[in-house]
Design an enzyme around this catalytic site. Structure first.
Site, short mmCIF file in Angstrom:
data_model
loop_
_atom_site.label_atom_id
_atom_site.label_comp_id
_atom_site.label_asym_id
_atom_site.label_seq_id
_atom_site.Cartn_x
_atom_site.Cartn_y
_atom_site.Cartn_z
N GLY B 119 0.84 -1.20 0.00
CA GLY B 119 0.00 0.00 0.00
C GLY B 119 0.87 1.24 0.00
O GLY B 119 0.45 2.31 -0.41
N LEU B 121 3.74 2.31 -2.07
CA LEU B 121 4.19 1.75 -3.35
C LEU B 121 5.71 1.60 -3.43
O LEU B 121 6.46 2.25 -2.72
CB LEU B 121 3.66 2.63 -4.49
N GLU B 364 19.61 1.44 1.59
CA GLU B 364 19.02 1.09 2.88
C GLU B 364 17.58 0.62 2.78
O GLU B 364 17.10 -0.12 3.65
CB GLU B 364 19.12 2.28 3.84
#
Lengths: 623, 623
Positions: B119, B121, B364
């Site tokens: 949800g 993206l 990361e």
């Protein structure tokens, strides 16, 4: 006399000087990244001597080029370039990394020639896109943006957000210089010295690429020339280099990252000794000054209060309208959208001021970075997306503060109050994140008029200022002429017999007010404070409420950590007597539900707040 | 009988059923993303019927494929597929987005067949890389990972971090299916239906790509087959589709995102009516169960205390050693590095257990996402980078909590105590960020033995658990047999005459202890608490200190917001009498300086703490 056109031999000498000075600075400091500086010495020397247009005496010259050292750990190289340009003395160079020195381990705008702080990798290019966009679409000044990047940082997704955007926008005023020295901090990079691996990727996104031996000054010179003459495409120069180049003891070896050289004296001798070449950097052509004085009368939208039978209005709608009005009054306001402008209502601005509206698509790191880049050029950016998705740009917001950037950030769809979409779309940690940004301002309006006022006020603040908006419609509480100073609050309800104080902000203000009405019907009077300025916080009003009512109950549509409850507690963190404190916040994981069900489920709707207060009264927690 | 090999006509019918059910679910809910589901109906239907290997009755089957719907807003499609597979009833389908329903607006692991929440993206592919890496390098099970992505989300940098990593790792068990329906939320995407724009980029990174008409079931079927038979490369299927396909009133139109259809009855009729096709999804081959019971005796490193003339040890060093020992005792422990393993000391693990060490380079978001993907498969990941750079992955950490992921996160180089490198490298907001993650555990050890114990303890906790380590060496305070329960604390100094309590964690513990010694010499007794468990916090010990000393002074190497000071204040947020509170924290922007100068500059070294306490005593703030 500008030094443009230094010969290859002169450039080679200058490069050696930059190496020597990098060795000297890190040696004096006892720490720092000598080898990462040495690999890029020719790249820096040729740029400084033959291509950069920069007036070091006038860092605010609107025609200046912009040089961003994305590989910020190579700061010794940058400072060596400043010394060569006569911007700093040799004495200052040797203050590198000392307390009080402007020459920090990683560059920051404490130096007037540094646009933005770097040191968190992968940020230089996205910020450079913002600066280059300004040149093309706002300032219409033919400066160039030069970004010097490491090869390791090409792994950061933020770089590729910027690569994509720069190509689509045809930013031919932007040059990316990649110092491909093969070695990252802990060892080899993914692609070693395979320049073509980088070139293939960049070309596929639409960039012009040039592969070059980064230690061949003439080749580097030609590459810069080619970059400057390439139209409708940004250019990437992929330079094959050697980390620690020029000193046998460290060159191309692992384990030499982030350290001074083992024997500086020997290294300096090997590099040919200390030099004092001065480069007379070419100055830019005259360019018009930006934004003399933003002018025009500001006519904010005015909303009728509920008391005057006004309609309910969502704070995001008020934001969009106020932003559009602000854009009409001020030519320096620009807006950046993360492909949700229809939801945040930033789109309203686009309809009136399309030339100052920037669609950044679903790339929140670029979104924030481009805003940072535009404020470098004196614009006043508003970047807007869902509060939840701002977490994607947390590192950019943190670094923006270190960059001393002035940036407006809007997070919409805050809290469980958004309803059915569920937790992935709910901003429930935005207040914690934005409060912890150094020097930030955090604003959380509860109605349309308050929102409109704060949208205008924030434009003139310093630092990172955050405004949180909500999705659903709510009553207009304040009249359109009410003022909302930053650091203030509004006491919405007070009486002589108040048994405690409800402190709310945003969505929870109408809930707190309604709770107070319910409680009053039971004979329990409570004070209600609208703490719209979450940071800085109106400590005096909270102190008075503490003294007069003895207990503060915070009500927030946010996780319990780091938000409103924390802001209130912090107002008492100077050792004064502290009132009893109660936090009502979103403690459980929400699912899908209607907005009303969500507020009830989290225990922050009017009925739940009233119940919590009744319990406190029953248990004689409050007087 | 498995349905593999449905005919084109049968697949077309199934796709229509998925469309109809998406329309029905969103219509029943009154909200949701019907058109985004409809574009991918053939993509979902063909996958379910002919290619997915999944036992819906055994979602924990180790041989199951993994299907990640990265475009999580298209949840109606996923739920329609579940209905077709017989996993949920038609009745449950129509509970979509209702309070209490497992069928949330965006999928979460409340459903047993959902690996991770989506949800936000651009997260599906990075997580998918982690799952696929598990299959290849850890589990050695030939399951496939299918990620269904939107076209808009290809703008997220995190996608390109994953694209790069998947190609380099030759993850041929990973398939990315991009539903190129041309329209994002607010309008056209950057590349419209230009499949080749996506393919060029992906190919340049080393992917196999297939361009296909996403509404031609046979073509989609062949594409999946090709993906399954492609070796040493991940495959991306770029499918040209129409948003809202099949219903004239919405197909390929702007402004139809995130809404039910205007006339559901008419739309269902246009789509050929409600169907009840059941798909007997093919089950996976037998596969060995993962990690029956982690076995082996754990021998943690033991450090001599300062009292026993032990050496000073950095907590990051203790972390590296303890992690390595844990890896020897437990085969389920895996470690992921963000190209700073030499600094975080994660590298120690690599030397002993190279097969369970994953270099994610400077990316990361991928780092955290890959960890999330591996815990999907039952591994116990430790992801480590600088505390400052974890902010880059904030959205992934937030979503990991919604995914109910069990993940160990290590942030090194915390605070100003790192010294000369300057603010870009200092974790000064990590505690605020990690505390605000739902259900998180936040640990902040101050010495080597404490670190070692907590590294082992955290492996068995639930949720996101964070450990903060420091760069510099410090005294070993605790013996190697001391225990440190999560939610506990250590009272390091106490007396009958304590006039206040210093509460510290990590780097500031030795400073607080030294301050107490300095103050004792002045005749001022203070209590010292080591609050190593910042969340959950040891409220009882704080309550006792409050009652007995009346004032709590927190000392933290972190910004004043959201960290230790907040954790302590929160322990009193239930309405009980609150002590006087004082926060000592990093309020100004640091530059470069030595660690000692930094602590002094921030007012959190022993001398500054003692001075602050003396002032409180003089001003009679404390008793």
């Amino acid at each position: 006399m500008p030094t443009e056109g230094l010969t290859a031999a002169e450039l080679a000498e200058l490069a050696q000087q930059l190496r020597v000075d990098s060795v000297r600075a890190t040696d004096a400091a006892g720490s720092g990244h000598a080898t990462s500086s040495m690999s890029a010495a020719e790249l820096g020397a040729v740029l400084l001597a033959n291509h950069l247009r920069y007036d070091f005496e006038r860092p605010d010259h609107p025609g200046n080029d912009h040089l961003i050292l994305s590989k910020g750990h190579a700061s010794p190289l940058l400072y060596a370039m400043y010394r060569a340009a006569g911007a700093i003395t040799d004495e200052e160079l040797l203050t590198f990394r000392r307390q009080g020195s402007r020459l920090e381990g990683h560059p920051t705008p404490r130096l007037p020639w540094v646009d933005v702080a770097t040191g968190s990798l992968g940020q230089g290019l996205p910020v450079g896109v913002g600066v280059a966009l300004s040149g093309k679409r706002l300032d219409r000044v033919p400066y160039r943006v030069w970004v010097i990047s490491g090869d390791s940082e090409m792994a950061e997704g933020s770089v590729w957000e910027a690569v994509e955007h720069a190509a689509v926008e045809q930013l031919d005023n932007l040059t990316l210089i990649v110092d491909v020295n093969r070695l990252g901090q802990r060892g080899p990079t993914r692609h070693g010295r395979d320049l073509d691996a980088y070139a293939r990727r960049l070309k596929a996104f639409g960039w012009h690429t040039i592969e070059v031996d980064g230690h061949d000054a003439q080749a580097v010179d030609r590459a810069y020339e080619e970059a400057r003459s390439t139209l409708r495409q940004p250019t990437a120069i992929l330079a094959s280099t050697v980390k620690g180049k020029g000193v046998e003891a460290v060159a191309d070896q692992e384990g030499k990252h982030g350290k001074p050289l083992p024997d500086a004296t020997e290294a300096i001798a090997e590099l040919g000794g200390v030099r004092a070449i001065h480069v007379d950097v070419a100055k830019p052509a005259a360019a018009r000054t930006l934004h003399a004085v933003p002018s025009g009368h500001l006519t904010l939208p005015r909303f009728e209060t509920a008391a005057d039978n006004g309609d309910q209005v969502a704070t995001r709608d008020a934001f969009g309208q106020a932003l559009t009005a602000l854009g009409s009054a001020r030519s320096d306001v620009v807006v950046l959208d993360g492909e949700v402008g229809d939801s945040t209502r930033a789109e309203y601005f686009a309809k009136e001021h399309p030339d100052r509206y920037f669609e950044c698509y679903i790339a929140e790191q670029l979104l924030v970075a481009a805003g940072v880049g535009m404020q470098v050029r004196g614009h006043v950016p508003y970047v807007a997306t869902f509060a939840a998705f701002l977490t994607r740009a947390h590192d950019f917001l943190r670094m923006a503060a270190i960059s001393r950037a002035d940036l407006n950030v809007i997070g919409s769809h805050a809290g469980v109050a958004i309803g059915e979409d569920g937790p992935s779309q709910m901003g429930l940690e935005d207040l914690a994140m934005m409060r912890a940004v150094h020097g930030s301002t955090v604003l959380c309006p509860c109605d349309a008029n308050q929102t409109a006022r704060l949208v205008a006020t924030m434009a003139d603040l310093k630092g990172i200022r955050y405004l949180r908006t909500g999705r659903g419609k709510s009553e207009v509480i304040y009249g359109p002429d009410e003022e909302f100073p930053v650091g203030g609050s509004k006491v919405l309800r007070r009486g002589e017999q108040d048994r405690l104080t409800l402190v709310a902000a945003g969505t929870t203000v109408p809930e707190a007010l309604e709770a107070a009405r319910l409680l009053a019907a039971d004979g329990i009077d409570v004070r209600v404070i609208d703490l719209y300025s979450v940071k800085p916080v109106d400590a005096r009003t909270l102190w008075a409420a503490a003294e007069e009512t003895g207990c503060l109950v915070t009500v927030e549509d946010h996780h319990p950590e780091g938000g409103l409850g924390d802001a209130v507690a912090e107002a008492f963190a100077d050792g004064r007597p502290t009132p009893r404190l109660v936090r009502l916040a979103v403690s459980s994981m929400p699912g899908s539900a209607t907005p009303d069900e969500q507020l009830y489920g989290a225990g922050i709707d009017a009925e739940s707040v009233a119940t919590a207060v009744r319990l406190l009264v029953e248990k004689a927690v409050v007087r």
